[in-house]
Design an enzyme around this catalytic site. Sequence first.
Site, mmCIF file in Angstrom:
data_model
loop_
_atom_site.group_PDB
_atom_site.id
_atom_site.type_symbol
_atom_site.label_atom_id
_atom_site.label_comp_id
_atom_site.label_asym_id
_atom_site.label_seq_id
_atom_site.Cartn_x
_atom_site.Cartn_y
_atom_site.Cartn_z
ATOM 1 N N GLN A 121 0.832 -1.206 0.000
ATOM 2 C CA GLN A 121 0.000 0.000 0.000
ATOM 3 C C GLN A 121 0.865 1.253 0.000
ATOM 4 O O GLN A 121 1.626 1.478 0.942
ATOM 5 C CB GLN A 121 -0.917 0.018 1.219
ATOM 6 C CG GLN A 121 -1.918 1.172 1.211
ATOM 7 C CD GLN A 121 -2.767 1.189 2.463
ATOM 8 O OE1 GLN A 121 -2.292 1.543 3.539
ATOM 9 N NE2 GLN A 121 -4.018 0.798 2.329
ATOM 10 N N GLY A 122 0.761 2.066 -1.033
ATOM 11 C CA GLY A 122 1.512 3.317 -1.133
ATOM 12 C C GLY A 122 0.624 4.512 -0.859
ATOM 13 O O GLY A 122 0.339 5.299 -1.771
ATOM 14 N N SER A 124 0.746 6.375 2.651
ATOM 15 C CA SER A 124 1.391 7.313 3.571
ATOM 16 C C SER A 124 2.635 7.952 2.944
ATOM 17 O O SER A 124 3.368 7.312 2.193
ATOM 18 C CB SER A 124 1.791 6.592 4.861
ATOM 19 O OG SER A 124 0.652 6.148 5.553
ATOM 20 N N SER A 156 4.051 -1.384 3.915
ATOM 21 C CA SER A 156 4.175 -2.764 4.393
ATOM 22 C C SER A 156 4.477 -3.712 3.241
ATOM 23 O O SER A 156 3.840 -3.642 2.185
ATOM 24 C CB SER A 156 2.876 -3.209 5.079
ATOM 25 O OG SER A 156 2.524 -2.329 6.117
ATOM 26 N N GLU A 239 -10.197 -1.706 4.980
ATOM 27 C CA GLU A 239 -9.071 -1.849 5.905
ATOM 28 C C GLU A 239 -9.543 -1.737 7.351
ATOM 29 O O GLU A 239 -9.149 -2.514 8.200
ATOM 30 C CB GLU A 239 -8.010 -0.788 5.603
ATOM 31 C CG GLU A 239 -6.761 -0.909 6.470
ATOM 32 C CD GLU A 239 -5.707 0.107 6.082
ATOM 33 O OE1 GLU A 239 -6.076 1.209 5.655
ATOM 34 O OE2 GLU A 239 -4.510 -0.207 6.213
#
Length: 376
Positions: A121-122, A124, A156, A239
């Site tokens: 997941q990009g 933040s 992550s 999520e």
Amino acid sequence: MDLSDTPSDAEFRARLREWLGKVLPTLPPPPPPDDWPGRRAHDLGWQRTLYDAGYADVHWAASPAVRMIFLEETERAGAPYVGANFVGLLHAGPTIAAEGTAAQRERWLPPILRGEEVWCQGFSEPGAGSDLASLRTRAWRDGDDYVVSGSKIWTSHAEVADWCELLVRTDPAAPRHRGITWLALRMDAPGVTVRPLRTLAGSAEFAEVFLDDVRVPVAHRVGEENDGWRVTMVTLSFERGTAFVGEVVACRRVLGELAREARRNGRWDDPALRRRLGLLDAEFRALWRLTQWNVSAAAAGGVPGPGGSVFKLRYSHARQELYDAAAEVLGDDALDLDRPWVLDRLSSLSYTIAAGTSQIQRTIVAERILGLPRGR
């Protein structure tokens, strides 16, 4: 929602329990925590085993009751959880299923289910964590591609990921909640650099990701250009609403282990500790009921609602309280990093930040559930 097993649910539970009893003894032992290539292979191997047995899509296609049974039985049996496949299975996949085109669903969903591709997941950035609307990674159109430059952080499983669900700013002149687009980025594309980060607990599951004029086909855009904020809310609903449900089951197991350890080492004689563990038991039972409600709501509407923020807010704190209680059970051994639960206690500190801070969750609850006026 009827929480009791129907005859077909009971048959599913019995069949799954029998299958787990046969297959789990044949699994290889998990690799060391920091062996991420090994963990990728292990986790995807388990996903492939589920796929071959017909259980791969239980998080997507099964009824709420069946999904709850699957989580209860796999945790009870000590089966692996989703591991490195977390993002793909629990929020990128569901987002593509809800918002992607037919061609995108055909391209990306089957490899996730078969355990062939890992997603990260990009979202933040150094200046845009929970406040995603402040993101500054830019993308501009050049023919049939977007050209992306910027950086992401706390990504992550980036080291072993094949794809990244990436948020970029495509219209810097638009209000900050607009002008954002959701892209699927190949992690081996030229211009992508991954640098691992080591956490307080000693793990290296996070990374910084640097993007230097990376080309992403327009065909890899999920949703419309500049409509990424709405698509992102779908991702975050999955999520916060359903992606942590397996962890609630695991926390209930840990609580039972704490009680057994307290009886073994004499800490059980302390009535204050017994009361503390009892309150935690009630807390996790309530969270499990809230989980069932959220999963049921998601099945009815296709996407989890803001109730996921209620769950995320309370679960983050309950998890910390669980491992604080573990330290009390362990006594002086709570300083020994080789003892069970010690590293988990350090890791639990991150849960009030991960997937949206507790402050963000309180704002969502205030505005979308309680109907309070916006604070800004």
